[in-house]
Scaffold this motif. Sequence first.
Motif, PDB file in Angstrom:
ATOM      1  N   MET A   1       0.854  -1.193   0.000  1.00 21.71           N
ATOM      2  CA  MET A   1       0.000   0.000   0.000  1.00 21.71           C
ATOM      3  C   MET A   1       0.892   1.246   0.000  1.00 21.71           C
ATOM      4  N   ALA A   2       0.493   2.216  -0.794  1.00 27.62           N
ATOM      5  CA  ALA A   2       1.295   3.446  -0.855  1.00 27.62           C
ATOM      6  C   ALA A   2       0.475   4.625  -0.334  1.00 27.62           C
ATOM      7  N   PHE A   3       1.169   5.621   0.213  1.00 24.97           N
ATOM      8  CA  PHE A   3       0.505   6.831   0.698  1.00 24.97           C
ATOM      9  C   PHE A   3       1.120   8.035  -0.014  1.00 24.97           C
ATOM     10  N   THR A   4       0.514   9.175   0.220  1.00 27.03           N
ATOM     11  CA  THR A   4       1.016  10.404  -0.390  1.00 27.03           C
ATOM     12  C   THR A   4       1.617  11.297   0.684  1.00 27.03           C
ATOM     13  N   ALA A   5       2.808  11.787   0.407  1.00 24.97           N
ATOM     14  CA  ALA A   5       3.431  12.766   1.307  1.00 24.97           C
ATOM     15  C   ALA A   5       3.447  14.105   0.590  1.00 24.97           C
ATOM     16  N   THR A   6       3.021  15.142   1.289  1.00 23.10           N
ATOM     17  CA  THR A   6       2.956  16.480   0.694  1.00 23.10           C
ATOM     18  C   THR A   6       3.912  17.404   1.440  1.00 23.10           C
ATOM     19  N   LEU A   7       4.733  18.100   0.656  1.00 20.75           N
ATOM     20  CA  LEU A   7       5.664  19.083   1.221  1.00 20.75           C
ATOM     21  C   LEU A   7       5.502  20.342   0.375  1.00 20.75           C
ATOM     22  N   GLY A   8       4.895  21.378   0.939  1.00 16.35           N
ATOM     23  CA  GLY A   8       4.624  22.590   0.157  1.00 16.35           C
ATOM     24  C   GLY A   8       3.760  22.237  -1.047  1.00 16.35           C
ATOM     25  N   ASP A   9       4.213  22.609  -2.246  1.00 15.55           N
ATOM     26  CA  ASP A   9       3.415  22.312  -3.439  1.00 15.55           C
ATOM     27  C   ASP A   9       3.840  20.997  -4.100  1.00 15.55           C
ATOM     28  N   LYS A  10       4.707  20.214  -3.410  1.00 17.91           N
ATOM     29  CA  LYS A  10       5.184  18.951  -3.995  1.00 17.91           C
ATOM     30  C   LYS A  10       4.491  17.765  -3.319  1.00 17.91           C
ATOM     31  N   GLN A  11       4.087  16.804  -4.125  1.00 17.76           N
ATOM     32  CA  GLN A  11       3.460  15.587  -3.594  1.00 17.76           C
ATOM     33  C   GLN A  11       4.197  14.384  -4.134  1.00 17.76           C
ATOM     34  N   VAL A  12       4.499  13.431  -3.276  1.00 16.71           N
ATOM     35  CA  VAL A  12       5.170  12.222  -3.763  1.00 16.71           C
ATOM     36  C   VAL A  12       4.441  10.990  -3.243  1.00 16.71           C
ATOM     37  N   ARG A  13       4.552   9.899  -3.996  1.00 14.31           N
ATOM     38  CA  ARG A  13       4.013   8.614  -3.553  1.00 14.31           C
ATOM     39  C   ARG A  13       5.070   7.942  -2.690  1.00 14.31           C
ATOM     40  N   CYS A  14       4.614   7.348  -1.614  1.00 14.73           N
ATOM     41  CA  CYS A  14       5.566   6.766  -0.669  1.00 14.73           C
ATOM     42  C   CYS A  14       5.121   5.337  -0.365  1.00 14.73           C
ATOM     43  N   GLY A  15       5.914   4.368  -0.754  1.00 13.82           N
ATOM     44  CA  GLY A  15       5.571   2.961  -0.520  1.00 13.82           C
ATOM     45  C   GLY A  15       5.515   2.649   0.968  1.00 13.82           C
ATOM     46  N   GLU A  16       4.829   1.545   1.294  1.00 15.99           N
ATOM     47  CA  GLU A  16       4.620   1.189   2.701  1.00 15.99           C
ATOM     48  C   GLU A  16       5.940   1.014   3.454  1.00 15.99           C
ATOM     49  N   ASP A  17       6.922   0.459   2.770  1.00 15.36           N
ATOM     50  CA  ASP A  17       8.196   0.216   3.445  1.00 15.36           C
ATOM     51  C   ASP A  17       9.290   1.152   2.932  1.00 15.36           C
ATOM     52  N   GLN A  18       8.875   2.273   2.393  1.00 13.31           N
ATOM     53  CA  GLN A  18       9.851   3.210   1.811  1.00 13.31           C
ATOM     54  C   GLN A  18      10.062   4.388   2.759  1.00 13.31           C
ATOM     55  N   PRO A  19      11.309   4.672   3.128  1.00 10.70           N
ATOM     56  CA  PRO A  19      11.527   5.854   3.964  1.00 10.70           C
ATOM     57  C   PRO A  19      11.044   7.123   3.249  1.00 10.70           C
ATOM     58  N   VAL A  20      10.504   8.044   4.024  1.00  8.87           N
ATOM     59  CA  VAL A  20       9.965   9.288   3.446  1.00  8.87           C
ATOM     60  C   VAL A  20      11.056  10.025   2.664  1.00  8.87           C
ATOM     61  N   LEU A  21      12.264  10.035   3.209  1.00  4.79           N
ATOM     62  CA  LEU A  21      13.377  10.720   2.528  1.00  4.79           C
ATOM     63  C   LEU A  21      13.616  10.124   1.142  1.00  4.79           C
ATOM     64  N   ASP A  22      13.620   8.807   1.079  1.00  8.84           N
ATOM     65  CA  ASP A  22      13.861   8.110  -0.188  1.00  8.84           C
ATOM     66  C   ASP A  22      12.811   8.525  -1.228  1.00  8.84           C
ATOM     67  N   ALA A  23      11.557   8.610  -0.796  1.00  8.42           N
ATOM     68  CA  ALA A  23      10.476   8.971  -1.736  1.00  8.42           C
ATOM     69  C   ALA A  23      10.693  10.380  -2.282  1.00  8.42           C
ATOM     70  N   PHE A  24      11.043  11.328  -1.412  1.00 10.73           N
ATOM     71  CA  PHE A  24      11.244  12.705  -1.889  1.00 10.73           C
ATOM     72  C   PHE A  24      12.477  12.797  -2.793  1.00 10.73           C
ATOM     73  N   LEU A  25      13.578  12.169  -2.385  1.00  9.11           N
ATOM     74  CA  LEU A  25      14.799  12.292  -3.190  1.00  9.11           C
ATOM     75  C   LEU A  25      14.625  11.637  -4.557  1.00  9.11           C
ATOM     76  N   ARG A  26      13.938  10.498  -4.606  1.00 10.15           N
ATOM     77  CA  ARG A  26      13.714   9.860  -5.911  1.00 10.15           C
ATOM     78  C   ARG A  26      12.863  10.730  -6.829  1.00 10.15           C
ATOM     79  N   ALA A  27      11.999  11.567  -6.216  1.00  9.75           N
ATOM     80  CA  ALA A  27      11.158  12.457  -7.027  1.00  9.75           C
ATOM     81  C   ALA A  27      11.891  13.762  -7.350  1.00  9.75           C
ATOM     82  N   GLY A  28      13.147  13.869  -6.924  1.00  9.78           N
ATOM     83  CA  GLY A  28      13.916  15.091  -7.230  1.00  9.78           C
ATOM     84  C   GLY A  28      13.550  16.259  -6.341  1.00  9.78           C
TER      85      GLY A  28
END
Length: 339
Positions: A1-28
């Motif tokens: 299951m994946a969730f959405t993390a929102t930081l300002g105007d940026k939104q990234v998909r974050c896998g269940e076992d994915q660190p939040v940092l990893d999700a943001f960095l992979r999205a640039g």
Amino acid sequence: MAFTATLGDKQVRCGEDQPVLDAFLRAGVWMPNSCNQGTCGTCKLRVVNGEVDHRDSPVDTLTESERAAGLALACQARLRSNAVVEGTGGAVGRTTYALRELTGTVLEIEDMARDTRRLRLGLPEPLAFSPGQYVELTVPGTEVRRQYSLANTADEDEVLELHVRLVPGGAATEKWIFGGVAVGDRVRITGPLGDFCLSPEDESGGEPMVLIGGGTGLAPLIGLVRTALARAPEREVLLYHGVRGAADLYDLEVLTGLEEAHPGFSFVPVLSHESQREGAFCRTGFPTDSFLADVASARGWSGWLCGPPAMVEAGVKAFKRRRMAPRMIHREKFTPNDV
Ligand code: FES
């Protein structure tokens, strides 16, 4: 299951076992990060709403009261619902080089100094990074992951250069890089990581810089020095390399060549466990003491420290004694975790 993390105007998909940092960095999307192991606290963020699992976040790095106040370590936390987060430091959320996974090939293995090897890894396509950042290697045939700084400048983006010191018994070093490694080995590379890199102002600015590296802590400093001098050839740049003995020094030709090409650049090797040889150009003692002896005031300078934690801490103190502003002090601690 994946969730959405929102930081300002940026939104990234974050896998269940994915660190939040990893999700943001992979999205640039930039987020400060250094150790990626939960030990430095650089990646601390605030969870404005939503739920996170702190996983293995150490209480030394993220205290109970910080958790209660909604803070989390982005490199450890996993989302348990959609969440809105905000950074606790500057520049969070700016666009950055995306974190990627590539399979590299070992092109060259060189014994460069005592118990120290240079590894050159070819990439199937260029990897964008900032000089001073690091990559994580997965030791072939295992799930062992280890972090190594890049010695490259940004335009050297298809062949990565790593400087590796032997750790006795180490799963990555003794068993692979100093053991069975061979030209042609394929290796998984994750990167770029870390925020030990020049900001746009640092790159274009001409203010003096002092850099102190311990052992293979020299690697990222070489990339930083070459980048800074390419942008501002007259810049005053002092580089100290602290090692135990002369057999641990390396890349002397590169560094003395830079001295000849750039009158403002000085390279100072410092030996901690050997006395001065007749006519030798090395200092003896600790590099931070050499800096204190050489520089009366570092007000307006930037400082860069990479090496064992004790050296980095001594360097921070030395820089502050010479009036360097804390925000101008950049550090990267090496912890020999290769066991
Ligand atoms: S604690 Fe997360 S990057 Fe160091």
